[in-house]
Scaffold this motif. Structure first.
Motif, PDB file in Angstrom:
ATOM      1  N   GLN A  73       9.546  -8.113  16.876  1.00 45.66           N
ATOM      2  CA  GLN A  73      10.705  -8.403  17.936  1.00 45.66           C
ATOM      3  C   GLN A  73      11.123  -9.918  17.015  1.00 45.66           C
ATOM      4  O   GLN A  73      12.322  -9.968  17.437  1.00 45.66           O
ATOM      5  CB  GLN A  73       9.831  -9.102  19.755  1.00 45.66           C
ATOM      6  CG  GLN A  73       9.459  -7.628  20.016  1.00 45.66           C
ATOM      7  CD  GLN A  73       8.620  -8.721  21.088  1.00 45.66           C
ATOM      8  OE1 GLN A  73       8.528  -9.715  21.199  1.00 45.66           O
ATOM      9  NE2 GLN A  73       8.513  -7.824  22.401  1.00 45.66           N
ATOM     10  N   ILE A  74      10.779 -10.622  16.671  1.00 45.79           N
ATOM     11  CA  ILE A  74      11.085 -11.883  15.637  1.00 45.79           C
ATOM     12  C   ILE A  74      11.483 -11.401  14.667  1.00 45.79           C
ATOM     13  O   ILE A  74      12.781 -12.279  14.581  1.00 45.79           O
ATOM     14  CB  ILE A  74       9.526 -12.895  15.830  1.00 45.79           C
ATOM     15  CG1 ILE A  74       8.736 -13.013  16.928  1.00 45.79           C
ATOM     16  CG2 ILE A  74       9.965 -13.802  14.278  1.00 45.79           C
ATOM     17  CD1 ILE A  74       7.575 -13.979  16.488  1.00 45.79           C
ATOM     18  N   VAL A  75      11.406 -10.926  14.166  1.00 42.64           N
ATOM     19  CA  VAL A  75      12.437 -10.202  12.181  1.00 42.64           C
ATOM     20  C   VAL A  75      13.405  -8.968  13.388  1.00 42.64           C
ATOM     21  O   VAL A  75      14.309  -9.853  12.468  1.00 42.64           O
ATOM     22  CB  VAL A  75      11.127  -8.809  12.575  1.00 42.64           C
ATOM     23  CG1 VAL A  75      12.039  -7.601  11.736  1.00 42.64           C
ATOM     24  CG2 VAL A  75      10.143  -9.461  12.015  1.00 42.64           C
ATOM     25  N   GLU A  76      13.655  -8.702  14.406  1.00 44.92           N
ATOM     26  CA  GLU A  76      14.803  -8.499  15.123  1.00 44.92           C
ATOM     27  C   GLU A  76      15.380  -9.573  15.514  1.00 44.92           C
ATOM     28  O   GLU A  76      17.392  -9.189  15.036  1.00 44.92           O
ATOM     29  CB  GLU A  76      14.716  -6.911  16.162  1.00 44.92           C
ATOM     30  CG  GLU A  76      15.799  -6.654  16.672  1.00 44.92           C
ATOM     31  CD  GLU A  76      15.632  -5.922  17.497  1.00 44.92           C
ATOM     32  OE1 GLU A  76      16.265  -4.673  17.920  1.00 44.92           O
ATOM     33  OE2 GLU A  76      14.732  -5.165  17.812  1.00 44.92           O
ATOM     34  N   LYS A  77      15.576  -9.894  15.792  1.00 46.05           N
ATOM     35  CA  LYS A  77      16.052 -10.889  16.501  1.00 46.05           C
ATOM     36  C   LYS A  77      15.888 -12.004  15.442  1.00 46.05           C
ATOM     37  O   LYS A  77      17.551 -12.859  15.323  1.00 46.05           O
ATOM     38  CB  LYS A  77      15.326 -12.534  17.288  1.00 46.05           C
ATOM     39  CG  LYS A  77      16.223 -13.390  17.904  1.00 46.05           C
ATOM     40  CD  LYS A  77      15.224 -14.581  19.073  1.00 46.05           C
ATOM     41  CE  LYS A  77      15.735 -15.289  19.195  1.00 46.05           C
ATOM     42  NZ  LYS A  77      14.672 -16.266  19.911  1.00 46.05           N
ATOM     43  N   ASN A  78      15.847 -12.471  13.957  1.00 48.58           N
ATOM     44  CA  ASN A  78      15.769 -13.742  13.053  1.00 48.58           C
ATOM     45  C   ASN A  78      16.471 -13.432  11.655  1.00 48.58           C
ATOM     46  O   ASN A  78      16.724 -13.816  11.147  1.00 48.58           O
ATOM     47  CB  ASN A  78      14.728 -14.611  12.802  1.00 48.58           C
ATOM     48  CG  ASN A  78      14.140 -15.157  14.302  1.00 48.58           C
ATOM     49  OD1 ASN A  78      15.147 -15.658  14.830  1.00 48.58           O
ATOM     50  ND2 ASN A  78      13.258 -15.530  14.262  1.00 48.58           N
ATOM     51  N   ILE A 135      17.581  -6.886   3.745  1.00 46.27           N
ATOM     52  CA  ILE A 135      16.611  -7.237   4.623  1.00 46.27           C
ATOM     53  C   ILE A 135      15.597  -6.650   4.446  1.00 46.27           C
ATOM     54  O   ILE A 135      14.161  -7.355   5.106  1.00 46.27           O
ATOM     55  CB  ILE A 135      17.143  -5.297   5.966  1.00 46.27           C
ATOM     56  CG1 ILE A 135      18.622  -6.155   6.120  1.00 46.27           C
ATOM     57  CG2 ILE A 135      15.904  -5.698   7.092  1.00 46.27           C
ATOM     58  CD1 ILE A 135      19.402  -4.727   6.126  1.00 46.27           C
ATOM     59  N   GLU A 136      14.804  -5.691   3.500  1.00 50.00           N
ATOM     60  CA  GLU A 136      13.764  -5.316   2.613  1.00 50.00           C
ATOM     61  C   GLU A 136      12.664  -7.245   2.619  1.00 50.00           C
ATOM     62  O   GLU A 136      11.620  -7.602   3.221  1.00 50.00           O
ATOM     63  CB  GLU A 136      13.127  -4.339   2.096  1.00 50.00           C
ATOM     64  CG  GLU A 136      11.786  -4.181   1.720  1.00 50.00           C
ATOM     65  CD  GLU A 136      11.683  -3.203   0.593  1.00 50.00           C
ATOM     66  OE1 GLU A 136      10.299  -3.263   0.767  1.00 50.00           O
ATOM     67  OE2 GLU A 136      12.936  -3.116   0.004  1.00 50.00           O
ATOM     68  N   SER A 137      13.614  -7.372   1.719  1.00 52.76           N
ATOM     69  CA  SER A 137      13.207  -9.283   1.272  1.00 52.76           C
ATOM     70  C   SER A 137      13.183  -9.824   2.450  1.00 52.76           C
ATOM     71  O   SER A 137      11.463 -10.600   2.245  1.00 52.76           O
ATOM     72  CB  SER A 137      14.032  -9.790  -0.211  1.00 52.76           C
ATOM     73  OG  SER A 137      13.731  -8.563  -0.939  1.00 52.76           O
ATOM     74  N   ASP A 138      14.314  -9.973   3.793  1.00 47.45           N
ATOM     75  CA  ASP A 138      13.815 -11.211   4.340  1.00 47.45           C
ATOM     76  C   ASP A 138      12.783 -10.894   5.511  1.00 47.45           C
ATOM     77  O   ASP A 138      12.162 -11.741   5.604  1.00 47.45           O
ATOM     78  CB  ASP A 138      15.354 -11.130   5.038  1.00 47.45           C
ATOM     79  CG  ASP A 138      15.963 -11.740   3.878  1.00 47.45           C
ATOM     80  OD1 ASP A 138      15.993 -12.000   3.256  1.00 47.45           O
ATOM     81  OD2 ASP A 138      17.554 -11.892   4.608  1.00 47.45           O
ATOM     82  N   GLN A 180      10.027 -13.210   6.915  1.00 47.94           N
ATOM     83  CA  GLN A 180       9.753 -14.066   8.075  1.00 47.94           C
ATOM     84  C   GLN A 180       8.287 -13.275   7.967  1.00 47.94           C
ATOM     85  O   GLN A 180       7.690 -14.525   8.935  1.00 47.94           O
ATOM     86  CB  GLN A 180      10.433 -12.633   8.679  1.00 47.94           C
ATOM     87  CG  GLN A 180      10.449 -12.984  10.584  1.00 47.94           C
ATOM     88  CD  GLN A 180      11.419 -14.467  10.793  1.00 47.94           C
ATOM     89  OE1 GLN A 180      12.012 -14.803  10.312  1.00 47.94           O
ATOM     90  NE2 GLN A 180      10.178 -15.197  10.869  1.00 47.94           N
ATOM     91  N   LEU A 181       7.675 -11.953   7.583  1.00 43.30           N
ATOM     92  CA  LEU A 181       6.547 -11.939   8.334  1.00 43.30           C
ATOM     93  C   LEU A 181       4.972 -12.879   7.709  1.00 43.30           C
ATOM     94  O   LEU A 181       4.216 -13.310   8.037  1.00 43.30           O
ATOM     95  CB  LEU A 181       5.998 -10.095   8.626  1.00 43.30           C
ATOM     96  CG  LEU A 181       6.806  -9.702   8.362  1.00 43.30           C
ATOM     97  CD1 LEU A 181       6.199  -7.885   8.310  1.00 43.30           C
ATOM     98  CD2 LEU A 181       6.176  -9.368  10.370  1.00 43.30           C
ATOM     99  N   LYS A 182       5.159 -13.259   6.541  1.00 47.13           N
ATOM    100  CA  LYS A 182       4.715 -14.277   5.516  1.00 47.13           C
ATOM    101  C   LYS A 182       4.589 -15.536   6.010  1.00 47.13           C
ATOM    102  O   LYS A 182       3.722 -15.961   6.447  1.00 47.13           O
ATOM    103  CB  LYS A 182       5.327 -14.491   4.200  1.00 47.13           C
ATOM    104  CG  LYS A 182       4.885 -13.241   3.377  1.00 47.13           C
ATOM    105  CD  LYS A 182       5.657 -13.266   1.827  1.00 47.13           C
ATOM    106  CE  LYS A 182       5.451 -11.588   0.974  1.00 47.13           C
ATOM    107  NZ  LYS A 182       5.823 -12.166  -0.175  1.00 47.13           N
TER     108      LYS A 182
END
Length: 412
Positions: free
Chosen positions: A92-97, A239-242, A246-248
């Motif tokens: 959810q956070i990834v999709e939003k940010n 997008i893959e890098s971002d 974000q997950l890190k």
């Protein structure tokens, strides 16, 4: 004055070619082989492309898969080797940010024994959302895919693959509304989808609602991996890098740690394959045209020999009043007729090979699918033959008109 439409013109061309049948056939073989190679290779390349597109189907190719692994660096008091487990909230956070994302699909999967009456099998059971069908469209044989109501009420329904259907059901048995048992819980079959060579991660055999999966297999907020699809104009590599960055940040992982999260960039692989297919088509055209040009040059060389052999004949025609352009047109027409006739025979031969390829290349595991060549390419190839035949015919034609009648009549 002879023209293109005069019967005498064609009789003369026929007579010239018939004088030395063996030489005429050998001359034509070069052009036949060139256009045969061109058409056959183009059809084969198209067959590869069709099979690839068939396998891809409605899959969103601008996608990347991301999953948790183990950290490769210590960070903020955490030791190296800490296992990473993705959470539903991460998606959810990834999709939003993260900019440029179209869909984020959280997924989970377990391998389970599935029972029905006296039949059983072991299959991958996936917990999924309806949005998966937008990212990887299922071709349904029966029924429907998971919907929002199934998610909301955590329904015990299942969408099964063609393989599961064939294993657990009788031939032609209607599966919708039937029960299958997964982990000692009955699920109602609401859909059956065709088998596919492309999967969104590990092979899918059975789909159940994501919320149902989380409860039945006690997953809580954990997910196995997420599928992220970028918008058409977005750079999927960025997008893959971002997403990883974000997950890190969410999981206290060092920014330079490349081991914590794994990924597979389908968009990059897709570009590599399409690039290969495009390169193969260019190579095919180059090889075919090169072979074709070599055959055309062979015609030019043979016509030069023919002109030399017909020196006396040409001299007599000049002495009787034949104009230089008439002699020139005659030679050029012979070149065009040879080229065009050989080209048509080559296309017929290639067509027979294409038909044979399509006959033997059948079934889902075949390498080629519907090998074919567009009609405009065939017409363009024939036009190319006419143009090249005309140009190469100019060489012996110009030599023919330089022959002086007096000298030709003295020629022995």
């Amino acid at each position: 004055m002879k023209t293109f439409f005069d019967l005498d013109t064609w009789q003369e061309i026929y007579g010239v070619l018939r004088k030395n049948v063996t030489r005429t056939i050998i001359t034509m073989i070069g052009v036949m082989w060139g256009i045969f190679i061109l058409v056959a290779l183009l059809a084969t390349a198209k067959g590869f492309e069709n099979r690839f597109n068939k396998n891809i189907g409605d899959l969103a190719t601008n996608s990347v898969f991301v999953w948790g692994q183990s950290t490769g660096m210590a960070f903020h008091g955490f030791q190296e080797g800490r296992p990473m487990r993705l959470k539903h909230s991460d998606a959810q956070i990834v999709e939003k940010n993260v900019q440029g994302i179209d869909f984020v699909v959280p997924r989970n999967q377990n391998r389970q024994v599935v029972l029905r009456k006296f039949l059983d099998g072991t299959y991958n059971v996936s917990g999924d959302y309806p949005v998966l069908d937008k990212v990887s469209k299922k071709k349904l044989m029966y029924g429907r895919f998971i919907n929002d109501n199934d998610i909301k009420h955590s329904k015990k329904i299942a969408v099964i693959s063609q393989d599961v259907y064939e294993d657990l059901f009788e031939e032609d048995e209607y599966p919708i509304g039937q029960l299958i048992e997964i982990s000692e819980i009955n699920y109602t079959v609401v859909g059956v989808f065709e088998r596919s060579n492309i999967q969104m991660g590990p092979g899918d055999a059975i789909h159940i609602p994501f919320t149902t999966f989380q409860k039945v297999f006690n997953q809580g907020n954990n997910i196995g991996w997420m599928v992220i699809t970028g918008k058409p104009e977005s750079n999927i590599s960025q997008i893959e890098s971002d997403v990883k960055l974000q997950l890190k940040n969410l999981h206290d992982v060092h920014p330079d740690d490349s081991q914590a999260f794994g990924s597979f960039n389908l968009g990059e692989r897709f570009k590599e394959v399409t690039g290969f297919l495009t390169g193969m088509q260019f190579l095919t055209v180059f090889v075919g045209l090169a072979t074709l040009v070599a055959g055309i040059f062979a015609i030019g060389n043979i016509l030069l020999i023919t002109v030399k052999e017909r020196t006396k004949e040409i001299g007599i025609r000049r002495a009787l009043g034949a104009k230089p352009w008439e002699i020139k047109a005659q030679i050029i027409m012979e070149s065009v007729v040879l080229s065009l006739f050989a080209g048509i025979l080559g296309i017929i031969g290639a067509g027979m090979v294409i038909f044979a390829l399509n006959s033997i290349s059948d079934g889902p595991n075949a390498v080629l699918l519907n090998s074919s060549v567009e009609i405009y390419i065939i017409l363009l190839a024939l036009l190319t033959l006419v143009v090249l035949g005309t140009l190469i015919g100019l060489i012996p034609a110009n030599r023919a008109i330089r022959i002086k009648p007096i000298e030709a009549l003295r020629d022995e």
